[in-house]
Write an enzyme that holds these catalytic residues in place. Structure first.
Site, PDB file in Angstrom:
ATOM      1  N   SER A 137       0.877  -1.250   0.114  1.00  0.00           N
ATOM      2  CA  SER A 137       0.243   0.080  -0.026  1.00  0.00           C
ATOM      3  C   SER A 137       0.728   1.348   0.032  1.00  0.00           C
ATOM      4  O   SER A 137       2.040   1.202   0.549  1.00  0.00           O
ATOM      5  CB  SER A 137      -0.924  -0.013   1.385  1.00  0.00           C
ATOM      6  OG  SER A 137      -1.359   1.249   1.541  1.00  0.00           O
ATOM      7  N   TYR A 161      -1.991  -0.062  10.494  1.00  0.00           N
ATOM      8  CA  TYR A 161      -2.275  -0.612   9.210  1.00  0.00           C
ATOM      9  C   TYR A 161      -0.965  -0.583   8.343  1.00  0.00           C
ATOM     10  O   TYR A 161      -0.446  -1.777   7.530  1.00  0.00           O
ATOM     11  CB  TYR A 161      -3.332  -0.015   8.514  1.00  0.00           C
ATOM     12  CG  TYR A 161      -3.504  -0.451   7.013  1.00  0.00           C
ATOM     13  CD1 TYR A 161      -3.986  -1.893   6.744  1.00  0.00           C
ATOM     14  CD2 TYR A 161      -3.374   0.332   6.050  1.00  0.00           C
ATOM     15  CE1 TYR A 161      -4.020  -2.074   5.407  1.00  0.00           C
ATOM     16  CE2 TYR A 161      -3.305  -0.057   4.656  1.00  0.00           C
ATOM     17  CZ  TYR A 161      -3.861  -1.162   4.399  1.00  0.00           C
ATOM     18  OH  TYR A 161      -3.919  -1.533   3.031  1.00  0.00           O
ATOM     19  N   LYS A 165       1.846  -3.476   6.552  1.00  0.00           N
ATOM     20  CA  LYS A 165       2.124  -3.800   5.092  1.00  0.00           C
ATOM     21  C   LYS A 165       3.926  -3.701   5.069  1.00  0.00           C
ATOM     22  O   LYS A 165       4.374  -4.521   4.484  1.00  0.00           O
ATOM     23  CB  LYS A 165       1.506  -2.772   4.341  1.00  0.00           C
ATOM     24  CG  LYS A 165       0.058  -2.750   4.091  1.00  0.00           C
ATOM     25  CD  LYS A 165      -0.322  -4.150   3.627  1.00  0.00           C
ATOM     26  CE  LYS A 165      -1.678  -4.351   3.299  1.00  0.00           C
ATOM     27  NZ  LYS A 165      -2.363  -5.577   2.965  1.00  0.00           N
TER      28      LYS A 165
HETATM   29  P1  NAD Z   1     -11.253  -6.260   1.018  1.00  0.00           P
HETATM   30  O1  NAD Z   1     -11.513  -5.923   2.314  1.00  0.00           O
HETATM   31  O2  NAD Z   1     -12.339  -5.918   0.069  1.00  0.00           O
HETATM   32  O3  NAD Z   1     -10.659  -7.779   0.410  1.00  0.00           O
HETATM   33  C1  NAD Z   1      -9.870  -8.258   1.484  1.00  0.00           C
HETATM   34  C2  NAD Z   1     -10.313  -9.781   1.295  1.00  0.00           C
HETATM   35  O4  NAD Z   1      -9.564 -10.573   2.382  1.00  0.00           O
HETATM   36  C3  NAD Z   1     -11.798  -9.884   1.847  1.00  0.00           C
HETATM   37  O5  NAD Z   1     -12.568 -10.677   1.090  1.00  0.00           O
HETATM   38  C4  NAD Z   1     -11.723 -10.307   3.490  1.00  0.00           C
HETATM   39  O6  NAD Z   1     -12.795 -11.093   3.723  1.00  0.00           O
HETATM   40  C5  NAD Z   1     -10.543 -11.163   3.117  1.00  0.00           C
HETATM   41  N1  NAD Z   1      -9.730 -11.686   4.488  1.00  0.00           N
HETATM   42  C6  NAD Z   1      -9.324 -10.700   5.469  1.00  0.00           C
HETATM   43  N2  NAD Z   1      -8.569 -10.819   6.442  1.00  0.00           N
HETATM   44  C7  NAD Z   1      -8.689 -12.561   6.099  1.00  0.00           C
HETATM   45  C8  NAD Z   1      -8.103 -13.492   6.857  1.00  0.00           C
HETATM   46  N3  NAD Z   1      -7.692 -13.605   7.914  1.00  0.00           N
HETATM   47  N4  NAD Z   1      -8.189 -14.643   6.058  1.00  0.00           N
HETATM   48  C9  NAD Z   1      -8.822 -14.999   4.871  1.00  0.00           C
HETATM   49  N5  NAD Z   1      -9.521 -13.861   4.329  1.00  0.00           N
HETATM   50  C10 NAD Z   1      -9.313 -12.869   4.940  1.00  0.00           C
HETATM   51  O7  NAD Z   1     -10.057  -5.229   0.387  1.00  0.00           O
HETATM   52  P2  NAD Z   1      -9.432  -4.774  -0.903  1.00  0.00           P
HETATM   53  O8  NAD Z   1      -9.773  -3.315  -1.137  1.00  0.00           O
HETATM   54  O9  NAD Z   1      -9.993  -5.813  -1.867  1.00  0.00           O
HETATM   55  O10 NAD Z   1      -7.779  -4.896  -0.403  1.00  0.00           O
HETATM   56  C11 NAD Z   1      -7.291  -6.013  -0.728  1.00  0.00           C
HETATM   57  C12 NAD Z   1      -5.717  -6.145  -0.155  1.00  0.00           C
HETATM   58  O11 NAD Z   1      -5.251  -4.789  -1.027  1.00  0.00           O
HETATM   59  C13 NAD Z   1      -5.731  -5.807   1.185  1.00  0.00           C
HETATM   60  O12 NAD Z   1      -4.767  -6.647   1.643  1.00  0.00           O
HETATM   61  C14 NAD Z   1      -5.558  -4.351   1.470  1.00  0.00           C
HETATM   62  O13 NAD Z   1      -4.811  -3.972   2.587  1.00  0.00           O
HETATM   63  C15 NAD Z   1      -4.893  -3.998   0.162  1.00  0.00           C
HETATM   64  N6  NAD Z   1      -5.005  -2.544  -0.286  1.00  0.00           N
HETATM   65  C16 NAD Z   1      -6.158  -2.158  -0.324  1.00  0.00           C
HETATM   66  C17 NAD Z   1      -6.209  -0.699  -0.774  1.00  0.00           C
HETATM   67  C18 NAD Z   1      -7.651  -0.141  -1.119  1.00  0.00           C
HETATM   68  O14 NAD Z   1      -7.756   1.033  -1.031  1.00  0.00           O
HETATM   69  N7  NAD Z   1      -8.765  -0.862  -1.232  1.00  0.00           N
HETATM   70  C19 NAD Z   1      -5.115  -0.033  -0.975  1.00  0.00           C
HETATM   71  C20 NAD Z   1      -3.992  -0.616  -0.911  1.00  0.00           C
HETATM   72  C21 NAD Z   1      -3.829  -1.927  -0.266  1.00  0.00           C
HETATM   73  C1  WQD Z   2      -9.239  10.315   0.276  1.00  0.00           C
HETATM   74  C2  WQD Z   2      -9.271  11.824   0.358  1.00  0.00           C
HETATM   75  C3  WQD Z   2      -9.510  12.540   2.653  1.00  0.00           C
HETATM   76  C4  WQD Z   2     -13.422  10.673   3.398  1.00  0.00           C
HETATM   77  C5  WQD Z   2      -6.595   5.023   2.461  1.00  0.00           C
HETATM   78  C6  WQD Z   2      -5.580   4.448   3.085  1.00  0.00           C
HETATM   79  C7  WQD Z   2      -4.519   3.844   2.018  1.00  0.00           C
HETATM   80  C8  WQD Z   2      -5.198   3.030   0.927  1.00  0.00           C
HETATM   81  C9  WQD Z   2      -6.359   3.872   0.469  1.00  0.00           C
HETATM   82  C10 WQD Z   2      -5.358   0.714   1.827  1.00  0.00           C
HETATM   83  C11 WQD Z   2      -8.470  12.202   1.543  1.00  0.00           C
HETATM   84  C12 WQD Z   2     -10.589  12.743   1.787  1.00  0.00           C
HETATM   85  C13 WQD Z   2     -12.213  10.996   2.734  1.00  0.00           C
HETATM   86  C14 WQD Z   2     -14.344  11.384   3.634  1.00  0.00           C
HETATM   87  C15 WQD Z   2     -12.891  13.477   2.782  1.00  0.00           C
HETATM   88  N1  WQD Z   2      -5.960   2.023   1.529  1.00  0.00           N
HETATM   89  N2  WQD Z   2     -11.945  12.561   2.458  1.00  0.00           N
HETATM   90  N3  WQD Z   2     -13.998  12.963   3.284  1.00  0.00           N
HETATM   91  O1  WQD Z   2      -6.645   8.206   3.150  1.00  0.00           O
HETATM   92  O2  WQD Z   2      -5.948   8.661   0.904  1.00  0.00           O
HETATM   93  O3  WQD Z   2      -6.187   6.324   1.645  1.00  0.00           O
HETATM   94  O4  WQD Z   2      -7.241   4.385   1.731  1.00  0.00           O
HETATM   95  O5  WQD Z   2      -4.146   0.642   1.476  1.00  0.00           O
HETATM   96  O6  WQD Z   2      -3.453   3.090   2.588  1.00  0.00           O
HETATM   97  O7  WQD Z   2      -4.546   5.339   3.872  1.00  0.00           O
HETATM   98  O8  WQD Z   2      -8.156   7.340   1.256  1.00  0.00           O
HETATM   99  O9  WQD Z   2     -10.464   7.428   0.530  1.00  0.00           O
HETATM  100  O10 WQD Z   2      -9.980   7.824   2.857  1.00  0.00           O
HETATM  101  O11 WQD Z   2      -9.297   9.691   1.488  1.00  0.00           O
HETATM  102  O12 WQD Z   2     -12.928  14.448   2.444  1.00  0.00           O
HETATM  103  O13 WQD Z   2     -15.593  11.161   4.311  1.00  0.00           O
HETATM  104  O14 WQD Z   2     -10.784  12.025   0.660  1.00  0.00           O
HETATM  105  O15 WQD Z   2      -9.146  13.235   3.566  1.00  0.00           O
HETATM  106  O16 WQD Z   2      -8.224  13.628   1.154  1.00  0.00           O
HETATM  107  P1  WQD Z   2      -6.585   7.853   1.710  1.00  0.00           P
HETATM  108  P2  WQD Z   2      -9.641   7.954   1.783  1.00  0.00           P
END
Ligand code: NAD
Ligand code: WQD
Length: 352
Positions: A137, A161, A165
């Site tokens: 991430s 979090y 990662k």
């Molecule tokens: P998501 O929550 O939709 O998907 C994660 C999946 O993992 C879910 O289906 C959940 O049920 C499953 N899961 C969680 N813990 C588990 C466990 N212990 N055993 C088995 N299954 C488990 O999230 P996503 O947005 O699809 O994200 C996928 C991955 O990408 C995550 O690792 C997340 O941290 C990472 N990521 C997401 C974002 C984002 O903004 N969506 C950004 C950066 C990184």
């Molecule tokens: C985006 C922008 C907020 C909500 C997070 C994690 C990152 C990744 C993606 C997992 C920012 C603004 C948000 C609201 C707002 N996830 N905002 N009102 O914080 O960039 O990233 O999710 O890995 O690691 O940190 O994403 O969508 O929460 O925010 O104004 O109700 O929207 O301040 O500028 P963020 P976000």
């Protein structure tokens, strides 16, 4: 027959990636606890793949299990041997992803994300499957200025979090150091994935209230909430609101297929790559684009800054583009249109 294990494959990014794996001809095992998704995945994939000439039920093994439990992971590898569908690589999405939750429940996050990954790596080693694509991430970076983030920039997460990662990335570095000729590893640092597959069957469908901006926008557009709260109007950005690198979830899924393809055809190594578009969009620009593309009103109010936020978090994606021969193809309008299409067709989580 060669297969891929997708942990967390029922989730937002995982489900879109599974779709592409199936289209590419892979058989897949999905291990998911459904802590943040649902068992309806097969149905959603079937609807999306209607018209393709293969039987999806023969190509997917969906297993309910938890990576915190080693036996659950081992059972999947045993099954793969039994039915002669050897798992040649793992795409590891399973993880908890809420920044705010991780501050409230750090032990839950460390146990799930880090301990769960150690279990997975141990079982992979036992079964001699040493190819892995890991969901990292942008949260690993120490963000400070308006500069695009490079993979070799300083990492210093500001929440549990992000630390989980970064810790997993470090574990993976140690693992490859111990067996440098055996492991092929890609850590993909995602920026802000939004949108959905254009048909509207797959999308972001969490089991609890999301805190990210895009699901808030769709909920306001649906009438669930009166307005979006914009966190800060005084950031040092062109319009005072936070700037992020939003990437269409299908572009992100394509990045996984490219990374997998690259790993499987190259020498043992560890890759660390940003997956973003390289383009910054402010909160106001995102809301305005959503309103324009979907012809719907999204009222907003300004609130104070959210603790832990940054002004500007945008990827330099040139390394991923050159190494993987990948590039994002969809623009912000596509993200807003496809994400709204999914929300309209799937109002069932409306109460979250
Ligand atoms: P998501 O929550 O939709 O998907 C994660 C999946 O993992 C879910 O289906 C959940 O049920 C499953 N899961 C969680 N813990 C588990 C466990 N212990 N055993 C088995 N299954 C488990 O999230 P996503 O947005 O699809 O994200 C996928 C991955 O990408 C995550 O690792 C997340 O941290 C990472 N990521 C997401 C974002 C984002 O903004 N969506 C950004 C950066 C990184
Ligand atoms: C985006 C922008 C907020 C909500 C997070 C994690 C990152 C990744 C993606 C997992 C920012 C603004 C948000 C609201 C707002 N996830 N905002 N009102 O914080 O960039 O990233 O999710 O890995 O690691 O940190 O994403 O969508 O929460 O925010 O104004 O109700 O929207 O301040 O500028 P963020 P976000």
């Amino acid at each position: 027959m060669k297969s891929i294990l997708v942990t967390g494959g029922a989730g937002f990014i995982g489900s879109h990636t599974c779709l592409l794996l199936l289209k590419k001809g892979y058989d897949i095992f999905i291990l998911d606890s459904f802590v943040n998704s649902s068992e309806k995945l097969i149905q959603k994939l079937s609807s999306t793949l209607e018209g393709e000439n293969f039987d999806i039920n023969e190509k997917i093994n969906l297993i309910k299990g938890d990576i915190k439990n080693k036996d659950d992971i081992e059972k999947v590898f045993q099954l793969s041997f039994k039915i002669r569908k050897t798992i040649i690589a793992v795409i590891h999405f399973a993880g908890l992803k809420s920044v705010s939750d991780s501050i409230l429940k750090p032990l839950t996050y460390w146990e799930n994300n880090v301990y769960g990954t150690i279990n997975l790596l141990n079982i992979m080693k036992k079964y001699k499957c040493k190819n892995i694509v890991f969901s990292s991430s942008a949260a690993v970076y120490q963000t400070k200025s308006k500069k695009l983030l490079n993979e070799n920039d300083a990492c210093n997460p500001i929440n549990p979090y992000g630390f989980t990662k970064l810790t997993i990335e470090n574990i993976l570095k140690d693992v490859i150091k111990s067996e440098p000729l055996e492991w092929r590893i890609a850590c993909l640092r995602y920026f802000n994935p939004i949108g959905a597959h254009e048909f509207g069957f797959l999308g972001e469908d969490p089991t609890s209230k999301p805190t990210n901006i895009f699901p808030q926008i769709t909920k306001v557009a649906m009438g669930k909430y009166n307005n979006i709260q914009i966190f800060g109007s005084d950031w040092p950005t062109h319009d005072g609101t936070g700037v992020r690198d939003y990437i269409h979830v299908m572009d992100l899924a394509e990045g996984h297929l490219s990374a997998l393809d690259y790993l499987l055809n190259d020498i043992p190594q560890i890759l660390i790559l940003n997956l973003g578009t390289g383009l910054g969009t402010s909160v106001l620009e995102l809301i305005n684009t959503f309103q324009k593309v979907n012809n719907i009103s999204v009222p907003y109010i300004f609130k104070g800054r959210r603790s832990g936020d940054n002004a500007f978090v945008v990827a330099n994606n040139s390394l991923a583009k050159s190494v993987l021969n990948w590039e994002p193809k969809r623009n912000l309008e596509d993200m807003c249109r496809d994400g709204w299409n999914w929300q309209l067709k799937n109002p069932m989580r409306f109460n979250n």
